[in-house]
Design a protein around this motif. Structure first.
Motif, PDB file in Angstrom:
ATOM      1  N   LYS A   1      -5.576   3.646  21.133  1.00 26.17           N
ATOM      2  CA  LYS A   1      -4.308   3.561  21.841  1.00 26.17           C
ATOM      3  C   LYS A   1      -4.011   4.876  22.540  1.00 26.17           C
ATOM      4  O   LYS A   1      -4.391   5.948  22.060  1.00 26.17           O
ATOM      5  N   GLY A   2      -3.348   4.779  23.681  1.00 28.22           N
ATOM      6  CA  GLY A   2      -3.004   5.972  24.429  1.00 28.22           C
ATOM      7  C   GLY A   2      -1.755   5.760  25.255  1.00 28.22           C
ATOM      8  O   GLY A   2      -1.319   4.622  25.491  1.00 28.22           O
ATOM      9  N   MET A   3      -1.168   6.857  25.716  1.00 26.19           N
ATOM     10  CA  MET A   3       0.031   6.834  26.545  1.00 26.19           C
ATOM     11  C   MET A   3      -0.344   7.219  27.974  1.00 26.19           C
ATOM     12  O   MET A   3      -0.981   8.254  28.191  1.00 26.19           O
TER      13      MET A   3
ATOM     14  N   ILE B   1       3.007   4.108  34.165  1.00 29.87           N
ATOM     15  CA  ILE B   1       3.329   5.437  33.641  1.00 29.87           C
ATOM     16  C   ILE B   1       4.407   5.320  32.568  1.00 29.87           C
ATOM     17  O   ILE B   1       5.434   4.682  32.753  1.00 29.87           O
ATOM     18  N   GLY B   2       4.133   5.960  31.410  1.00 26.43           N
ATOM     19  CA  GLY B   2       5.082   5.931  30.306  1.00 26.43           C
ATOM     20  C   GLY B   2       4.881   4.779  29.353  1.00 26.43           C
ATOM     21  O   GLY B   2       5.624   4.660  28.376  1.00 26.43           O
ATOM     22  N   THR B   3       3.874   3.931  29.586  1.00 24.37           N
ATOM     23  CA  THR B   3       3.607   2.796  28.697  1.00 24.37           C
ATOM     24  C   THR B   3       2.407   3.095  27.803  1.00 24.37           C
ATOM     25  O   THR B   3       1.491   3.818  28.178  1.00 24.37           O
ATOM     26  N   GLU B   4       2.443   2.514  26.613  1.00 24.73           N
ATOM     27  CA  GLU B   4       1.329   2.668  25.672  1.00 24.73           C
ATOM     28  C   GLU B   4       0.371   1.496  25.847  1.00 24.73           C
ATOM     29  O   GLU B   4       0.793   0.340  25.861  1.00 24.73           O
ATOM     30  N   ILE B   5      -0.895   1.799  25.998  1.00 24.73           N
ATOM     31  CA  ILE B   5      -1.904   0.758  26.227  1.00 24.73           C
ATOM     32  C   ILE B   5      -3.075   0.949  25.273  1.00 24.73           C
ATOM     33  O   ILE B   5      -3.270   2.034  24.702  1.00 24.73           O
TER      34      ILE B   5
ATOM     35  N   GLY C   1      -7.396   7.638  42.395  1.00 25.23           N
ATOM     36  CA  GLY C   1      -8.367   6.660  41.909  1.00 25.23           C
ATOM     37  C   GLY C   1      -8.013   6.010  40.603  1.00 25.23           C
ATOM     38  O   GLY C   1      -8.745   5.125  40.142  1.00 25.23           O
ATOM     39  N   GLY C   2      -6.905   6.412  39.958  1.00 24.08           N
ATOM     40  CA  GLY C   2      -6.590   5.785  38.687  1.00 24.08           C
ATOM     41  C   GLY C   2      -5.426   6.440  37.972  1.00 24.08           C
ATOM     42  O   GLY C   2      -4.483   6.926  38.593  1.00 24.08           O
ATOM     43  N   LEU C   3      -5.509   6.490  36.617  1.00 21.43           N
ATOM     44  CA  LEU C   3      -4.435   7.006  35.781  1.00 21.43           C
ATOM     45  C   LEU C   3      -4.975   8.007  34.775  1.00 21.43           C
ATOM     46  O   LEU C   3      -6.151   7.958  34.401  1.00 21.43           O
ATOM     47  N   THR C   4      -4.111   8.907  34.324  1.00 19.43           N
ATOM     48  CA  THR C   4      -4.431   9.818  33.228  1.00 19.43           C
ATOM     49  C   THR C   4      -3.748   9.291  31.980  1.00 19.43           C
ATOM     50  O   THR C   4      -2.535   9.068  31.971  1.00 19.43           O
ATOM     51  N   VAL C   5      -4.556   9.109  30.899  1.00 16.60           N
ATOM     52  CA  VAL C   5      -4.049   8.534  29.654  1.00 16.60           C
ATOM     53  C   VAL C   5      -4.291   9.526  28.521  1.00 16.60           C
ATOM     54  O   VAL C   5      -5.398  10.062  28.369  1.00 16.60           O
ATOM     55  N   ASP C   6      -3.267   9.782  27.727  1.00 15.78           N
ATOM     56  CA  ASP C   6      -3.368  10.677  26.577  1.00 15.78           C
ATOM     57  C   ASP C   6      -3.803   9.861  25.369  1.00 15.78           C
ATOM     58  O   ASP C   6      -3.028   9.090  24.808  1.00 15.78           O
ATOM     59  N   ILE C   7      -5.073  10.053  24.942  1.00 13.81           N
ATOM     60  CA  ILE C   7      -5.599   9.364  23.761  1.00 13.81           C
ATOM     61  C   ILE C   7      -5.914  10.377  22.654  1.00 13.81           C
ATOM     62  O   ILE C   7      -6.804  10.159  21.822  1.00 13.81           O
ATOM     63  N   GLY C   8      -5.165  11.457  22.631  1.00 10.14           N
ATOM     64  CA  GLY C   8      -5.456  12.609  21.785  1.00 10.14           C
ATOM     65  C   GLY C   8      -5.859  13.751  22.672  1.00 10.14           C
ATOM     66  O   GLY C   8      -5.505  14.909  22.446  1.00 10.14           O
ATOM     67  N   ILE C   9      -6.617  13.435  23.694  1.00 10.42           N
ATOM     68  CA  ILE C   9      -6.894  14.313  24.828  1.00 10.42           C
ATOM     69  C   ILE C   9      -6.692  13.470  26.087  1.00 10.42           C
ATOM     70  O   ILE C   9      -6.599  12.240  26.021  1.00 10.42           O
ATOM     71  N   LYS C  10      -6.622  14.135  27.207  1.00  9.73           N
ATOM     72  CA  LYS C  10      -6.397  13.407  28.453  1.00  9.73           C
ATOM     73  C   LYS C  10      -7.693  12.781  28.939  1.00  9.73           C
ATOM     74  O   LYS C  10      -8.707  13.466  29.092  1.00  9.73           O
ATOM     75  N   ALA C  11      -7.638  11.473  29.168  1.00 10.62           N
ATOM     76  CA  ALA C  11      -8.795  10.711  29.621  1.00 10.62           C
ATOM     77  C   ALA C  11      -8.472  10.048  30.952  1.00 10.62           C
ATOM     78  O   ALA C  11      -7.308   9.826  31.288  1.00 10.62           O
ATOM     79  N   PHE C  12      -9.521   9.696  31.708  1.00  7.45           N
ATOM     80  CA  PHE C  12      -9.359   9.089  33.032  1.00  7.45           C
ATOM     81  C   PHE C  12      -9.575   7.585  32.937  1.00  7.45           C
ATOM     82  O   PHE C  12     -10.601   7.111  32.440  1.00  7.45           O
ATOM     83  N   LEU C  13      -8.571   6.840  33.433  1.00  3.83           N
ATOM     84  CA  LEU C  13      -8.649   5.380  33.487  1.00  3.83           C
ATOM     85  C   LEU C  13      -8.741   4.971  34.952  1.00  3.83           C
ATOM     86  O   LEU C  13      -7.750   5.039  35.682  1.00  3.83           O
ATOM     87  N   PRO C  14      -9.933   4.564  35.432  1.00  7.01           N
ATOM     88  CA  PRO C  14     -10.066   4.160  36.841  1.00  7.01           C
ATOM     89  C   PRO C  14      -9.158   2.972  37.154  1.00  7.01           C
ATOM     90  O   PRO C  14      -8.891   2.119  36.291  1.00  7.01           O
TER      91      PRO C  14
END
Length: 656
Positions: free
Chosen positions: A190-192, A228-232, A199-212
């Motif tokens: 899970k990430g925020m 933005i601001g939702t948990e996925i 090209g996509g979104l930045t998601v915090d999954i403990g560290i910042k990851a790239f979601l195309p």
């Protein structure tokens, strides 16, 4: 240093008995500061101002005494201190280099937060600086506070001073093993969603990851800002420890869930079955409904028994609705759905529920140039034609009377279930002004009104609000041939007219202006009879004859066969020429008069014959009474044309 020791030794052996002036406090302070700074360069200089004395002794202590009160320093002490300082500096530098090379995770304390950095005490003589964007959430608020402990990795020493440290790298070291395991086992994490990037979104999954952007949903998404601001829940699909890159996917998880639901749906799907689905998308022609891993099309014609302009009039994206499977293609996995089929067709008993003449109330759905559609119930609509909205003919557009959303009362005019049509009326609920018009404006009454409009065939006269009468072009004048009403009338002027007739069923009121004056034809027919000889002027000619003005506004026709003189010679009828004509035919109903020149000649000939006979009888009667009578009798019976010509010639000679 040796010079200082020599001076001190000299002072010890020789005492100074010199009387000195009292030293000012500022000078004493300067001397103290100078001594302290020269004796111990490693320490910070402290300036101490002594309390002012009330009385100063006239004799001061010697320099030797002052020297005995201070600690003694030699060159060895200074060298040792300098060497210790260098060792400390080297040790700190080595420690920082070791931290930087091995990316060691250390714990520091947040000292302060600026607009660009978070300042952290990392145990070195200089603080560490964390870029602010590494420690803020999706709203831009820092996730740490002053005094809080935080783990960081030292990256490098800055030229301006201090160390650049990384909060993200510390997190990466901490969670990297878990991410590698999640990537290998395809375990969701899970990430925020923090921000939108190219090209996509930045998601915090403990560290910042790239979601195309292509991995956000099963279908392409146009607006990513809404996430933005939702948990996925996502899956790690790519790791690069050296670069610190993490790529994740949400699409893979959604596809797996969709396939599982799809398998369950397909096992129970058949035509006629009823499913509960969620509206996923709307188009102009219908709505796509998620039935559980499988999308079906709900066409706009199968949404309602009534008329819909757009699917959004009935459903919205996200609505949960029940639908019926109308058709299922297993090979192409296409499903056609219906919504209206879940309820009975309301048109089946529309005639019984909406009898002609009944008053019903409905809501205006739409307004067109030709009328307004009114919803009587779900699936049942009626049309109020523009001609059935008001008794007045002046309404230019239905929108002047009603608008969508209005509640209106109507009357059922007709019902056609086969064509799914109901005709409604609104004016029937109002008093019909045309029904009382015959009594209000009887035939022959003179009225006054305003010219509202002019057309090629006549003029419309407004006699009261909503009631217009027509003066036909033929009823404008008895005498003039008027081609257009604008020749005698102007729009907006007030005029008088005579009521010629009222037709309430057709909403027609006929008016006349020429009827205000006597009919010249009636006058002519009252004053003339067939056989009268009148004078006339040729107005216009035709192949068959000529039209002759025989009175003001009255014309007669002289046929070409009647345009000959008493000698049988053709008379030329030129426009403007005047002749004597004999009336040979009259029709008051058709307003026609037949004229003849030939008949005038014949009448003259008969008059001449009678005149000859009369003169001949008088001449013979003078010669003898008895014989004259029989002679006259015989002459009158045998008068010839030669006798008439001789008599006429003799009369002409006598006149000469």
């Amino acid at each position: 240093m040796a010079d200082i020791d020599q001076i001190l030794s000299t002072n010890e052996s020789t005492a100074l008995n010199t009387t000195l002036e009292p030293t000012a406090p500022e000078a004493t302070a300067d001397l103290t500061a100078t001594h302290d700074s020269s004796s111990n360069p490693e320490h910070t200089t402290h300036i101490v101002t002594p309390e002012p004395a009330a009385e100063l002794p006239t004799t001061v202590t010697s320099v030797a005494a002052v020297a005995d009160a201070e600690p003694e320093y030699d060159a060895e002490d200074f060298a040792r201190a300098l060497e210790s300082f260098d060792r400390e500096q080297a040790a700190e530098k080595d420690a920082a280099q070791a931290m930087t090379a091995d990316e060691v995770v250390i714990t520091g304390t947040v000292v302060k937060i600026t607009d660009k950095h978070v300042v952290v005490d990392i145990g070195l003589k200089s603080e560490g600086l964390i870029p602010l964007e590494q420690v803020v959430d999706h709203t831009g608020t820092p996730k740490v506070a002053v005094g809080e402990s935080i783990e960081v990795v030292v990256e490098r020493e800055e030229k301006e001073g201090g160390y650049l440290v990384s909060y993200e790298k510390a997190l990466r070291h901490k969670v990297w093993d878990k991410l590698e395991e999640a990537c290998n086992t395809k375990t969701p994490v899970k990430g925020m969603v923090v921000s939108r990037v190219k090209g996509g979104l930045t998601v915090d999954i403990g560290i910042k990851a790239f979601l195309p952007g292509s991995q956000v949903e099963v279908r392409p998404v146009r607006n990513l800002d809404g996430y933005i601001g939702t948990e996925i829940e996502v899956r790690v699909i790519k790791l690069n420890k050296k670069r610190g890159n993490v790529v994740i996917s949400r699409k893979e998880i959604l596809e797996e869930e969709q396939n599982e639901k799809k398998a369950v749906t397909l096992s129970t799907l058949e035509e006629g079955s009823v499913f509960t689905g969620v509206v996923k998308n709307l188009t102009d022609y219908g709505a796509f409904v998620d039935m559980g891993g499988l999308d079906g099309l709900l066409h706009i014609t199968d949404m309602s028994w009534g008329r819909l302009t757009h699917p959004r009039d009935l459903v919205n994206v996200g609505d949960e609705i029940q639908v019926k499977v109308l058709k299922f293609d297993k090979e192409k996995q296409r499903v056609s759905l219906g919504f209206k089929q879940l309820t009975p067709d309301p048109w089946l008993d529309a005639i019984e529920r909406y009898p002609v003449g009944a008053q019903v109330r409905g809501r205006v759905l739409s307004v067109t140039d030709y009328g307004a559609f009114v919803e009587l119930e779900q699936g049942i609509e009626g049309l109020v034609h523009v001609s059935e909205m008001t008794w007045s003919k002046r309404m230019k557009h239905p929108s002047k009377l009603v608008k969508p959303g209005d509640e209106v009362d109507t009357i059922i005019l007709s019902v056609n279930p086969n064509d799914r049509r109901i005709s409604l009326g609104m004016k029937q609920l109002q008093d019909n002004p045309w029904e009382q018009l015959e009594d209000k404006y009887p035939e022959g009454q003179i009225i006054e009104g305003r010219v509202r409009n002019l057309t090629d065939f006549g003029a419309f006269i407004e006699i009261e609000d909503g009631i217009d009468g027509l003066v036909h072009v033929s009823n404008l004048s008895w005498t003039k041939r008027i081609k257009h009403p604008s020749e005698v009338l102007k729009k907006g002027e007030k005029i008088k007219a005579v009521v010629l007739g009222v037709e309430p069923e057709n909403r027609r009121l006929s008016l006349g202006i020429k009827q205000l004056q006597p009919d010249v034809w009636d006058t002519f027919f009252a004053q003339h009879r067939v056989g009268d000889v009148i004078k006339g002027k040729v107005l216009r000619t035709a192949q068959f004859g000529a039209f002759v003005e025989i009175a003001e506004g009255v014309e007669g026709l002289c046929h070409i066969s009647e345009a000959v003189d008493e000698f049988g010679k053709q008379v030329s009828l030129e426009v403007g020429a005047e002749h004597e004509f004999k009336i040979v035919k009259m029709s008051q109903e058709e307003k026609k008069v037949g004229l003849s020149i030939k008949a005038v000649g014949e009448e003259a000939s008969r008059a001449e014959v009678e005149s000859y006979k009369e003169s001949s009888n008088k001449g013979k009667g003078g010669k003898g009474q008895g014989g004259g009578s029989s002679s006259s009798s015989s002459n009158s019976g045998s008068t010839t044309l030669g006798d008439l010509l001789k008599w006429k010639q003799s009369e002409n000679e006598d006149s000469e």
